[in-house]
Design an enzyme around this catalytic site. Sequence first.
Site, mmCIF file in Angstrom:
data_model
loop_
_atom_site.group_PDB
_atom_site.id
_atom_site.type_symbol
_atom_site.label_atom_id
_atom_site.label_comp_id
_atom_site.label_asym_id
_atom_site.label_seq_id
_atom_site.Cartn_x
_atom_site.Cartn_y
_atom_site.Cartn_z
ATOM 1 N N CYS A 221 49.372 34.455 22.635
ATOM 2 C CA CYS A 221 50.516 33.529 22.729
ATOM 3 C C CYS A 221 50.417 32.583 23.919
ATOM 4 C CB CYS A 221 51.821 34.304 22.826
ATOM 5 S SG CYS A 221 52.198 35.153 21.301
HETATM 6 N N1 COA Z 1 65.647 45.162 8.935
HETATM 7 C C1 COA Z 1 66.567 46.089 9.216
HETATM 8 N N2 COA Z 1 66.412 47.006 10.207
HETATM 9 C C2 COA Z 1 65.272 46.971 10.905
HETATM 10 C C3 COA Z 1 64.249 46.032 10.634
HETATM 11 C C4 COA Z 1 64.473 45.118 9.591
HETATM 12 N N3 COA Z 1 63.559 44.172 9.298
HETATM 13 N N4 COA Z 1 63.234 46.254 11.482
HETATM 14 C C5 COA Z 1 63.578 47.282 12.262
HETATM 15 N N5 COA Z 1 64.799 47.732 11.920
HETATM 16 C C6 COA Z 1 65.542 48.860 12.515
HETATM 17 C C7 COA Z 1 64.612 49.800 13.224
HETATM 18 O O1 COA Z 1 64.091 50.752 12.330
HETATM 19 C C8 COA Z 1 65.552 50.426 14.238
HETATM 20 O O2 COA Z 1 66.307 51.432 13.625
HETATM 21 P P1 COA Z 1 66.719 52.751 14.443
HETATM 22 O O3 COA Z 1 67.599 52.262 15.558
HETATM 23 O O4 COA Z 1 67.427 53.571 13.425
HETATM 24 O O5 COA Z 1 65.437 53.346 14.938
HETATM 25 C C9 COA Z 1 66.502 49.311 14.612
HETATM 26 O O6 COA Z 1 66.422 48.367 13.517
HETATM 27 C C10 COA Z 1 66.111 48.602 15.898
HETATM 28 O O7 COA Z 1 64.713 48.279 15.869
HETATM 29 P P2 COA Z 1 63.937 47.698 17.103
HETATM 30 O O8 COA Z 1 62.511 47.465 16.715
HETATM 31 O O9 COA Z 1 64.199 48.522 18.304
HETATM 32 O O10 COA Z 1 64.666 46.270 17.232
HETATM 33 P P3 COA Z 1 64.742 45.283 18.425
HETATM 34 O O11 COA Z 1 66.146 45.039 18.733
HETATM 35 O O12 COA Z 1 63.829 45.656 19.548
HETATM 36 O O13 COA Z 1 64.167 43.925 17.760
HETATM 37 C C11 COA Z 1 62.169 42.588 17.815
HETATM 38 C C12 COA Z 1 62.839 43.849 17.292
HETATM 39 C C13 COA Z 1 60.717 42.568 17.397
HETATM 40 C C14 COA Z 1 62.886 41.372 17.207
HETATM 41 C C15 COA Z 1 62.306 42.494 19.352
HETATM 42 O O14 COA Z 1 61.978 43.732 19.930
HETATM 43 C C16 COA Z 1 61.465 41.431 19.978
HETATM 44 O O15 COA Z 1 61.482 40.269 19.594
HETATM 45 N N6 COA Z 1 60.748 41.795 21.059
HETATM 46 C C17 COA Z 1 59.926 40.883 21.801
HETATM 47 C C18 COA Z 1 58.701 40.674 21.044
HETATM 48 C C19 COA Z 1 57.806 39.638 21.604
HETATM 49 O O16 COA Z 1 58.161 38.789 22.366
HETATM 50 N N7 COA Z 1 56.584 39.694 21.178
HETATM 51 C C20 COA Z 1 55.638 38.761 21.534
HETATM 52 C C21 COA Z 1 54.844 38.547 20.325
HETATM 53 S S1 COA Z 1 53.815 37.234 20.593
#
Ligand code: COA
Length: 376
Positions: free
Chosen positions: A159
Amino acid sequence: MQPTHRPVISATGLFTPEESISNEELVASFNTYVERFNARNAEAIAAGEIEPLEPSSVEFIEKASGIKARHVIAKAPVLDPEIMAPRWAERANDELSILAEIGVKAAREALERAGRDAADVDAVLCAASNMQRPYPAMAIEIQQALGIEGFGFDMNVACSSATFGIQTAADYIRAGNARSVLVVSPEITSGHLNWRDRDSHFIFGDVATAVLVEDAAMAPTQHWDILGTRLKTVFSNNIRNNFGFLNRAHPETADRPDKLFVQQGRKVFKEVVPMVSQMILDEAERLEIDPQGLRRLWLHQANTGMNRLIAHRVLGHEANEDESPTVLDTYGNTSSAGSIIAFHLHSDDLAPGDTGLICSFGAGYSAGTVFVRRIG
Ligand code: COA
């Protein structure tokens, strides 16, 4: 022209694929895939041999990430529950490859906006998360398509590829090894995204950007002085993709999900926010720039929550859209191109003398800052 050895951004370019997938369309396709998977595997699921898949949700995606849609080069196959990957006809070696093609489109716009003749460009860096092939370098193919002499090479810092490319280009100019360098970031992230993974299927989109970095002596009247660039890397497995040429050494695992993008999103969020905020503040101090006086932040576009927190720590108050514009709502995460799209779309209205920051962060971990000031 007598070189000043002061690097500036002369212009940027953007190519946006026509097709776009809304969260509603994405979730409908994903949930059909889940239903079919669970139906096909009903017996094994009932016997406790495999876990049923869970559906995705539009509300979760928007709340957790801020993403509402993403552009892709090939929408139909990505949304087809039996494919869920991009598809297009393979091109012959004498045709322009698809990654080069979108890079050339963005590059042409940057050259046009700078009023620059391709013959006056000395080098092309293709800086992106995924190269279409190991060699010949994508940059050399783009260089040839544009009619540029000199040299080109590929660089991948995930990235942060574009900001690392800008610093590399700036260093060539500082050292007098080049006067005009194109940094091209074609990101066909639909090829590395696991569209069957509920945790990440909503994240990425396709796009290409280009940044023309030049010696101030040859830049157009209106340009952006580069006040300072800073790069940082810290090893982490929290964003990883194990795809590579050595996968054939263990063919039995070649199709596993770890050969696509995988992340621990929560950990990334927690670890990267403080790292990047501190890096920006340290660099502002080194450059004697008051961070609270920054007119605009063009941040990497992965998550609106992350950007809100980073912008708050840097500016000292909750940033509004004008101070820290969002493009990931319509583009998704476009890897290295994200901060450049934000800069490209949201910089024309700044006044001469305004200071801003282009900042990337992501896998590696990697982060890059480019402080710029509007001239002309
Ligand atoms: N739809 C519904 N529920 C979902 C889901 C989806 N598509 N994907 C995950 N969930 C659920 C998970 O299973 C979890 O359930 P649980 O609480 O029962 O375990 C819950 O939602 C929360 O999941 P989590 O992965 O902890 O969500 P989050 O709030 O951390 O959001 C991201 C996920 C990826 C959006 C976020 O963590 C993020 O953007 N992080 C930064 C990533 C980044 O900058 N990466 C750089 C890449 S270049």
